[in-house]
Structures are given as structure tokens and as C-alpha cells.
Design an enzyme around this catalytic site. Sequence first.
Site, PDB file in Angstrom:
ATOM      1  N   SER A   1      33.384  16.159 -55.122  1.00 17.51           N
ATOM      2  CA  SER A   1      32.132  15.987 -55.511  1.00 17.51           C
ATOM      3  C   SER A   1      31.661  17.231 -56.137  1.00 17.51           C
ATOM      4  O   SER A   1      31.959  18.387 -55.854  1.00 17.51           O
ATOM      5  CB  SER A   1      31.199  15.457 -54.493  1.00 17.51           C
ATOM      6  OG  SER A   1      29.874  15.193 -54.898  1.00 17.51           O
ATOM      7  N   ASP A   2      30.680  17.039 -57.102  1.00 17.21           N
ATOM      8  CA  ASP A   2      30.081  18.181 -57.828  1.00 17.21           C
ATOM      9  C   ASP A   2      28.646  17.809 -58.366  1.00 17.21           C
ATOM     10  O   ASP A   2      28.500  16.638 -58.528  1.00 17.21           O
ATOM     11  CB  ASP A   2      30.977  18.715 -58.900  1.00 17.21           C
ATOM     12  CG  ASP A   2      30.475  20.243 -59.382  1.00 17.21           C
ATOM     13  OD1 ASP A   2      30.716  21.150 -58.613  1.00 17.21           O
ATOM     14  OD2 ASP A   2      29.734  20.041 -60.571  1.00 17.21           O
ATOM     15  N   GLN A   3      27.762  18.993 -58.225  1.00 18.31           N
ATOM     16  CA  GLN A   3      26.291  18.739 -58.873  1.00 18.31           C
ATOM     17  C   GLN A   3      26.009  19.476 -59.804  1.00 18.31           C
ATOM     18  O   GLN A   3      26.303  20.903 -59.285  1.00 18.31           O
ATOM     19  CB  GLN A   3      25.412  18.553 -57.652  1.00 18.31           C
ATOM     20  CG  GLN A   3      24.150  18.187 -58.152  1.00 18.31           C
ATOM     21  CD  GLN A   3      23.241  18.128 -57.026  1.00 18.31           C
ATOM     22  OE1 GLN A   3      22.559  19.372 -56.477  1.00 18.31           O
ATOM     23  NE2 GLN A   3      22.691  17.142 -56.509  1.00 18.31           N
TER      24      GLN A   3
END
Length: 205
Positions: free
Chosen positions: A72-74
Amino acid sequence: MHEPVPHLILASTSRYRRELLQRLRMPFDVVSPATDETPLAGERPAQLSERLAMAKARAVACLHPSSIVIGSDQVAECDGESIGKPHVHERAVAQLRQMSGRTVAFHTAVAVVHLDAGFARCVRVPVEVRFRALADADIQAYLRLEQPYDCAGSAKCETLGISLLDAIRSDDPTALIGLPLIATSALLRDAGADPLRWAGADRGC
């Protein structure tokens, strides 16, 4: 014989994502993806979040091809520019000043990869956050109390940072914290690891 529980790995060193994934009550391990997070030339924030989420999942999946891996990445976006983790106080002050009274997009992407099954899919969940007008005294007080220097956008909405906001708009309430659990659950089901089926189970046969 009972069917073995799929081996699940979270490709992240983020304690926020670890705590969120624990809500699904599935056994999992944590492995650092060691991924270069440098944006590509001309890469938009939304594209960056998706590429990095998949890159993290694939990096760990290559080492554990029989496991189901979550990456995941934001990336926060203001005025079309990416806003990352501030790491230091001065940058956090600058970020909150920039976002004061503005609507900021937080792009949170999650990828699930199971190489042995030929499964690799990524979903991005956008979140719109409207910051209220912030005086410098508000910014300094918040940063002194919470020190959110490891958070993109310099604010933790799940704790005191919520007081900096006017509104949050999203289809997934956990996306802003760092891992959209609705999308994650859907991807896990598609990959053969239904959280309702495997919650609370022990790995093994």
C-alpha cells in the site's frame, strides 16, 4: 483435513498499516519491501500511489511467491503536487500552512499479489480532506502535541489531527489512515483469502 490458511504478508514497515490490517483478525507477517519511492518524471500523485503500492507488493512477493502479499502507498496532493512525509518540524509547518483552508486529495492505493496463483491487482481509494483555516499558533500547538512527522500531510486524522479539518469525503473510512480496508478485503476475497473465513485462524494444516 482442514484446508491450510493462506500465508499473508504485509509489505510495509508502517505501524499504522499494521494496526489497520490487524482489524481483519487474519494472521499475517510483516516484511519490509525496500522499494525506491522516488517519483518518476512527470508522474502524477495518483499514478505514484498505485505504482508504489504494486511495487512494494511485488518486491516482497518475489521473495515469497506462495504467499499473498499486500502492498500500500499514500500520496497527498495539493495544487497538483505531491506532498509526502515531512520527517522534520519545519517541513510539517510548511505543509500545514500550504493546506490551510484548502481541499487536499489523499490517494491511497492497495495492491494484492499472489505470484504462484498469477494474481496481481491494485485499487486506489481517493479521499478529499478540507482543512480549516489554520493560524500559526494552531499549527505549532498541534505539531508540538502530536509530532506527526511520519504522516503524509503532517496530520493524523484518527487522533488530534481531526481538529484541523472541516470535512473528510471518502468511500472508505480507513483509507486516510493508510490502508483502505474495504478495498483490501475485496482484493483478499478475490485472491482466495476471505477475511470472514480466515479471521482468527491459525496458519498451517
